[in-house]
Design an enzyme around this catalytic site. Sequence first.
Site: not given
Ligand code: IPM
Ligand code: MG
Length: 355
Positions: A140, A189, A221, A245, A249
């Site tokens: 990032y 990884k 993975d 990240d 999710d």
């Molecule tokens: C998160 C979001 C952010 C990230 C984006 C919006 C840059 O997806 O906080 O998980 O990837 O960190």
């Molecule tokens: Mg995110």
Amino acid sequence: MYKRICVIEGDGIGPEVMAQAIKVLNTIAKKFNHNFEYVYRLAGGVAIDKTGKCLPNETLDSVLETDSTLLGAVGGNKWDNQPPENRPEKALLGIRKAMQVYANLRPQKLYAELDSPLKAEYVGDGIDIMIVRELVSGVYFGEHIQSIEDNQNVATDIMKYTESEISRVAKVAFELAKQRTGNLILVDKANVLATSKLWRKVVIDMSKDYPDVNLEFMYVDNCAMQLIKKPSKIDTILTENMFGDILSDEASSLIGSIGMSGSASLGDGTRGFYEAIHGSAPDIAGKDIANPIGMILSSSMMLRLSFGMTEEADCIDKAINQFIKSGYRTADIMQDGKKLVKCSEVGNLICGFIG
Ligand code: IPM
Ligand code: MG
């Protein structure tokens, strides 16, 4: 106690969920005799619209000078044509970097009353996972380069980690794992990436100082698969920025809704950055149907981790439990026979349970 809190509502459902969290904080302040001063600041798309900049200096100054920051969400299609350095997401990355909040804690807990999209046999004894995501380095924050080679467009993103960037976040994960079940998984990884090999080396060296933590390794993975197949066997995950990240999710959808996840981002001091992880959800913004629990949980984490207000944080967490036990549901976690409530009602109901 007197605390100054920087409040960044942001875009989409950000303002709606934040309003509920502020109601809850005000109720806590009254009950426990605290004085919370809110410093409202702009970031993300709304800041672009009003000031031209995704992260105005005034906001940056405030996040560095207040006791902690709460953020709703930033982003939306409206700002897709902004140059890369002025996209709403850049505000988020800019705040994290400026605050040097390198350890992002993303707990994912399935409430017993809520449905996971997984079959019961996969949920097993339940889901209670702590993801510790490195937040201010890796791909990032490496160089993003566009070039032309052999007459074609080429893009390069650099993923770089130093030993100290790894060890400082690993320390947070070891300490957390120790307080939890004592099981820590480093997700990487290492069969391919040089950065992952360095993560393993640093973390293995550190593990000698944590004899009571059982350290395991998992390729990312495989971890994506194990989160679905055996989530109850996973306790604390330590991982680099981008893997964290993605996996957070995934894990948040296992607990019924991404709207149920709060997060804390911490650095060396007590000052922290607290955001729900759901994003701005422009499709449901302004409809009063968002789930503010992630934001309220983030506020509770702020009280606990940055202000040392354990009793107050427990009080919020209990009130959220009671809200769910009493059968109230926002649209994203709705089940047959339960009481559907609007975003704006959630804060009031949870405040009622705080008493
Ligand atoms: C998160 C979001 C952010 C990230 C984006 C919006 C840059 O997806 O906080 O998980 O990837 O960190
Ligand atoms: Mg995110």
